[in-house]
Design a protein around this motif. Structure first.
Motif, PDB file in Angstrom:
ATOM      1  N   ARG A 146      28.641  71.662  57.123  1.00 30.70           N
ATOM      2  CA  ARG A 146      28.755  72.996  57.694  1.00 30.70           C
ATOM      3  C   ARG A 146      28.911  72.947  59.201  1.00 30.70           C
ATOM      4  NH1 ARG A 146      24.481  77.308  55.217  1.00 30.70           N
ATOM      5  NH2 ARG A 146      25.817  78.146  53.601  1.00 30.70           N
ATOM      6  N   VAL A 194      31.988  74.436  61.188  1.00 36.26           N
ATOM      7  CA  VAL A 194      31.800  75.510  62.167  1.00 36.26           C
ATOM      8  C   VAL A 194      32.306  75.056  63.529  1.00 36.26           C
ATOM      9  CG1 VAL A 194      30.079  76.800  63.466  1.00 36.26           C
ATOM     10  CG2 VAL A 194      29.866  76.614  61.007  1.00 36.26           C
ATOM     11  N   PRO A 204      38.013  85.891  44.761  1.00 32.54           N
ATOM     12  CA  PRO A 204      37.624  87.117  45.458  1.00 32.54           C
ATOM     13  C   PRO A 204      38.238  87.227  46.856  1.00 32.54           C
ATOM     14  CG  PRO A 204      35.702  86.017  44.546  1.00 32.54           C
ATOM     15  CD  PRO A 204      36.841  85.087  44.377  1.00 32.54           C
ATOM     16  N   VAL A 205      38.267  86.116  47.598  1.00 31.62           N
ATOM     17  CA  VAL A 205      38.839  86.166  48.948  1.00 31.62           C
ATOM     18  C   VAL A 205      40.294  86.593  48.870  1.00 31.62           C
ATOM     19  CG1 VAL A 205      39.154  84.909  51.094  1.00 31.62           C
ATOM     20  CG2 VAL A 205      37.446  84.150  49.471  1.00 31.62           C
ATOM     21  N   PHE A 212      33.798  86.188  55.872  1.00 31.10           N
ATOM     22  CA  PHE A 212      33.339  85.498  54.662  1.00 31.10           C
ATOM     23  C   PHE A 212      33.224  83.995  54.901  1.00 31.10           C
ATOM     24  CE2 PHE A 212      34.656  83.127  50.850  1.00 31.10           C
ATOM     25  CZ  PHE A 212      33.519  83.327  50.086  1.00 31.10           C
ATOM     26  N   MET A 252      32.870  82.363  57.734  1.00 29.76           N
ATOM     27  CA  MET A 252      31.785  82.035  58.652  1.00 29.76           C
ATOM     28  C   MET A 252      30.431  82.200  57.973  1.00 29.76           C
ATOM     29  SD  MET A 252      33.513  80.936  60.995  1.00 29.76           S
ATOM     30  CE  MET A 252      32.497  80.476  62.376  1.00 29.76           C
ATOM     31  N   ALA A 253      30.298  83.238  57.128  1.00 29.50           N
ATOM     32  CA  ALA A 253      29.029  83.429  56.426  1.00 29.50           C
ATOM     33  C   ALA A 253      28.761  82.244  55.504  1.00 29.50           C
ATOM     34  CB  ALA A 253      29.054  84.736  55.632  1.00 29.50           C
ATOM     35  N   ARG A 254      29.805  81.755  54.854  1.00 28.53           N
ATOM     36  CA  ARG A 254      29.624  80.600  53.982  1.00 28.53           C
ATOM     37  C   ARG A 254      29.252  79.347  54.768  1.00 28.53           C
ATOM     38  NH1 ARG A 254      30.798  80.215  48.562  1.00 28.53           N
ATOM     39  NH2 ARG A 254      29.883  78.184  48.865  1.00 28.53           N
ATOM     40  N   LEU A 255      29.669  79.333  56.042  1.00 27.03           N
ATOM     41  CA  LEU A 255      29.340  78.183  56.877  1.00 27.03           C
ATOM     42  C   LEU A 255      28.018  78.399  57.610  1.00 27.03           C
ATOM     43  CD1 LEU A 255      32.863  77.380  58.325  1.00 27.03           C
ATOM     44  CD2 LEU A 255      31.659  76.223  56.493  1.00 27.03           C
ATOM     45  N   CYS A 257      27.029  81.185  59.446  1.00 22.82           N
ATOM     46  CA  CYS A 257      27.078  81.945  60.694  1.00 22.82           C
ATOM     47  C   CYS A 257      27.030  83.430  60.370  1.00 22.82           C
ATOM     48  CB  CYS A 257      28.370  81.678  61.460  1.00 22.82           C
ATOM     49  SG  CYS A 257      28.556  80.015  62.032  1.00 22.82           S
ATOM     50  N   ILE A 302      28.446  72.660  52.003  1.00 28.43           N
ATOM     51  CA  ILE A 302      29.226  73.895  51.958  1.00 28.43           C
ATOM     52  C   ILE A 302      29.323  74.427  50.532  1.00 28.43           C
ATOM     53  CG2 ILE A 302      31.472  74.930  52.406  1.00 28.43           C
ATOM     54  CD1 ILE A 302      31.844  72.970  54.645  1.00 28.43           C
ATOM     55  N   VAL A 342      40.689  90.382  47.456  1.00 28.15           N
ATOM     56  CA  VAL A 342      40.247  91.464  48.353  1.00 28.15           C
ATOM     57  C   VAL A 342      41.196  91.557  49.542  1.00 28.15           C
ATOM     58  CG1 VAL A 342      38.439  92.255  49.909  1.00 28.15           C
ATOM     59  CG2 VAL A 342      37.837  91.414  47.647  1.00 28.15           C
ATOM     60  N   LEU A 347      34.129  94.511  53.858  1.00 29.01           N
ATOM     61  CA  LEU A 347      34.873  93.686  52.912  1.00 29.01           C
ATOM     62  C   LEU A 347      34.278  92.289  52.766  1.00 29.01           C
ATOM     63  CD1 LEU A 347      38.528  94.746  53.774  1.00 29.01           C
ATOM     64  CD2 LEU A 347      36.963  95.672  52.075  1.00 29.01           C
ATOM     65  N   ILE A 385      31.731  92.362  50.198  1.00 29.92           N
ATOM     66  CA  ILE A 385      32.304  92.461  48.845  1.00 29.92           C
ATOM     67  C   ILE A 385      32.682  91.078  48.357  1.00 29.92           C
ATOM     68  CG2 ILE A 385      34.226  93.291  47.460  1.00 29.92           C
ATOM     69  CD1 ILE A 385      34.433  95.695  48.943  1.00 29.92           C
ATOM     70  N   ILE A 386      33.390  90.353  49.226  1.00 31.40           N
ATOM     71  CA  ILE A 386      33.842  89.028  48.821  1.00 31.40           C
ATOM     72  C   ILE A 386      32.635  88.150  48.484  1.00 31.40           C
ATOM     73  CG2 ILE A 386      35.097  86.972  49.547  1.00 31.40           C
ATOM     74  CD1 ILE A 386      36.739  88.761  51.398  1.00 31.40           C
ATOM     75  N   VAL A 440      38.296  87.872  55.910  1.00 29.97           N
ATOM     76  CA  VAL A 440      38.345  86.458  55.538  1.00 29.97           C
ATOM     77  C   VAL A 440      37.511  85.635  56.520  1.00 29.97           C
ATOM     78  CG1 VAL A 440      39.849  84.466  55.227  1.00 29.97           C
ATOM     79  CG2 VAL A 440      40.588  86.712  54.433  1.00 29.97           C
ATOM     80  N   LEU A 441      37.679  85.923  57.820  1.00 27.20           N
ATOM     81  CA  LEU A 441      36.911  85.195  58.829  1.00 27.20           C
ATOM     82  C   LEU A 441      35.404  85.392  58.596  1.00 27.20           C
ATOM     83  CD1 LEU A 441      37.056  83.543  61.500  1.00 27.20           C
ATOM     84  CD2 LEU A 441      36.774  85.704  62.697  1.00 27.20           C
TER      85      LEU A 441
END
Lengths: 150, 501
Positions: free
Chosen positions: A7, A11, A79-80, B425, B427-430, B432, A72, A83, B216, B219-220, B422-423
């Motif tokens: 991660r 990042v 979904p990505v 989502f 970043m949240a997965r990473l 942040c 990760i 949406v 959004l 949602i993702i 997208v950004l």
């Protein structure tokens, strides 16, 4: 070599990437001096700081970092893609076909984004919501949307 | 007395039929999104901002504020009945609230939450009325360097109080600041980072970013997880009153929670969530061995619920008096004011006293409405939870798209929203959070402006930041905070505190 924290590395690379982009697109703006700052001064300062933070993240991901938190894991692309795709669909078709069909198509599309998919239900929900949106936002609140295509 | 005059003025504004109606709409919407997991106040306020454009500024702000504190109420209902926090600030309420419901005391838990929230709301409102004018007077003595230092302190606090890695939060803030600089530079007129698109010359709208990342992006993230079955624990709630012992335990806890929440709300970077967690920890420590925390202790409901509501009120103080948003929701409020051509800052109180005092009075009225709204209508809110998430997805998407398009009538904004979704989502997965980025986005131009002016006045001498007493103090506090968090012992404590989440 094994990463300590994937991660942190990811990042850090994202931050470095954005720092590079902001540096590249801002390279022509004059910076001026501290006393007389020009358009490029603050952006360059921030880009440099962001690059530093990004580099620190990468280094931490390589040598320190928490391996447990740093995984990760798999990213579900569906979904990505759907949406974002639904928004793109609405944005690109709104001017061509007008609000009602564009919104309906977009809402149907997003109905397929989840793990649980019920096509009939999605179509009904999209139709009801499109009607609701039209009634509330266009008829009652008077927001301006293209209603017919060209 | 001045204060009484001001409060009277405020009630005069807030008690008009129109403003009562907007406060009511805000509270209902707030409760609704508080109950529903997967959509929070930031996204809702961002969606409704364009709609409020046609309203008078006071009414717009009254409604948006109602959404914010209404969400704190709604979140507690689902925490107690379903063990499902609708809002991040209600996560701790689940611990003891749900246990109380299992012990057959659901009604008492709900009443304790509602009454504690009301008490805290009253305390918070009074605090704003009392300290707001003092703080704004202080703010008039601030120079440009001091403002810059204050914003630095605010961002440092936001970083320290954010959960997770400090380094990543700093990076997100810097990224937000940079995105905030996109568009025409006010001083030189040069269009920066417009990539040749005319739409970018006016900058990246914070509504676009907020809806992309929070509306959004959420949602993702939610769709990527499996839909969980929501068990509604108590369909019918009876016995909405507290026993004498419960009352005796809950009252001091609610008072302590109000005090703690009010304090943490004023701090830059603070807000409801961190206040609720701190209040729970405080109650647990105070009770020691005698507490039954984790098994349905009423203090574990009253304390945090009071704290999150008090904080929701007092976060308005730095926004209204200094013009500096302490968290993402307040950043949106700043945006709402700017949309109406009101520059947030100490002059709001003198130039728009009806706005300032009207908003404060409406908060108290709103809190009263929420008690009335929540207790009898619990059954209705609970039934809402049976709406499956897959049906909420297209609804949220539609609101986001309509909201963004109606800003400028531009398809480009929609594309930009998709980019930030997208950004956000990714970043949240990473690991942040998105909130620091949004805060940076709002503060970017403000910080550049004050830095520029401060250095112009000092002829390019950076030492102006440490020779001016106010600025030096603020920067020293910021530095001390950073050092404190980086020290190994405190660092472990902080990690522990966040692990309890």
């Amino acid at each position: 070599m094994r990463l300590r924290s994937a991660r942190d590395v990811a990042v850090g690379l994202v931050f470095l990437g954005f720092a590079a982009l902001f540096w590249w697109f801002g390279r022509d703006h004059p910076t001026g001096t501290a006393a007389r700052m020009d358009a490029g001064y603050f952006p360059m300062l921030l880009s440099a700081l962001l690059a530093l933070v990004g580099a620190a993240c990468v280094l931490r991901g390589l040598f320190a970092g928490d391996p447990e938190e740093g995984r990760i894991g798999a990213i579900a692309l569906r979904p990505v893609a759907l949406v974002a795709g639904a928004v793109l669909l609405f944005a690109l078709t709104l001017d061509l076909v007008g609000f009602l069909p564009a919104m309906f198509a977009s809402l149907v599309l997003v109905g397929f984004a989840g793990t649980e998919r019920r096509p009939l239900e999605s179509v009904i929900a999209a139709a009801v919501l499109t009607g609701f949106g039209w009634l509330v936002f266009i008829r009652l609140l008077g927001l301006q949307f293209p209603m017919t295509g060209f | 007395m001045d204060l009484l005059d001001n409060i009277a003025l405020g009630f005069g504004v807030a008690l008009t039929l129109q403003n009562i109606a907007y406060a009511f709409v805000g509270c209902v919407l707030g409760t609704l999104i508080g109950v529903l997991p997967g959509i929070g106040p930031v996204a809702t306020i961002a969606m409704l901002l364009p709609v409020t454009y046609a309203l008078p500024p006071v009414s717009a702000l009254i409604m948006l504020a109602g959404i914010y504190y209404g969400a704190q109420y709604g979140g507690s209902t689902t925490s107690i009945l379903v063990n499902l926090p609708g809002e991040s600030a209600s996560v701790v309420t689940c611990i003891d609230g749900y246990q109380m419901a299992r012990n057959g005391r659901a009604g008492a838990a709900l009443a304790a939450a509602a009454l504690a929230s009301f008490l805290a709301g009253t305390v918070g409102t009074l605090l704003i009325a009392a300290f707001g004018p003092l703080l704004s007077e202080l703010a008039f003595t601030f120079g440009q360097a001091d403002y810059f230092a204050l914003m630095v302190l605010g961002l440092v606090c936001a970083v320290v109080l954010a959960s997770g890695s400090l380094l990543r939060a700093v990076g997100m803030i810097l990224l937000g600041l940079l995105f905030g600089l996109v568009g025409r530079d006010v001083n030189t007129g040069i269009a920066r980072y417009d990539l040749g698109r005319t739409e970018l010359i006016d900058g990246i709208g914070f509504v676009v970013v907020a809806l992309g990342m929070f509306g959004l992006g959420e949602i993702i993230a939610n769709l990527s997880r499996r839909e969980e079955k929501r068990e509604v624990f108590a369909r019918r709630v009876s016995g909405l009153w507290l026993t004498r012992e419960e009352f005796r335990a809950a009252t001091p806890a609610a008072l302590r929670g109000s005090a703690l929440g009010s304090f943490l709300g004023i701090l830059p970077g603070g807000g409801p969530t961190i206040s609720a967690f701190s209040a729970y920890t405080l109650e647990k420590r105070l009770a020691g061995q005698r507490g039954t925390f984790g098994a349905g202790d009423i203090r574990g409901v009253a304390g945090p619920e009071a704290a999150n509501n008090a904080a929701a009120q007092t976060t308005f103080i730095p926004m209204l008096t200094l013009g500096i948003p302490p968290n993402a929701t307040m950043a949106l409020m700043v945006g709402a004011l700017t949309l109406h051509n009101i520059q947030p800052g100490p002059q709001v109180m003198t130039q728009n006293p009806q706005l300032f005092w009207g908003l404060i009075a409406s908060m108290w009225i709103g809190n009263l409405m929420l008690v009335v709204l929540n207790l009898p209508l619990i059954g209705l809110w609970v039934r809402l939870l049976q709406v499956p998430y897959r049906l909420m997805v297209p609804a949220i998407l539609m609101f986001c798209m309509i909201g963004v398009w109606s800003l400028n009538g531009s398809s480009f904004d929609l594309l930009l929203m998709a980019f930030f979704a997208v950004l956000g989502f990714v970043m949240a997965r990473l690991g942040c959070e998105g909130a620091p980025l949004l805060l940076g986005l709002i503060l970017g131009p403000m910080m550049e402006e004050s830095l520029r002016r401060a250095l112009l006045l000092s002829r390019g001498d950076w030492s102006t930041f440490i020779t001016r007493p106010i600025s030096a103090t603020l920067l020293a506090v910021a530095l001390a905070l950073l050092v404190a968090v980086l020290l190994p012992t405190l660092r472990r404590k902080r990690e522990e505190a966040f692990r309890e989440e």
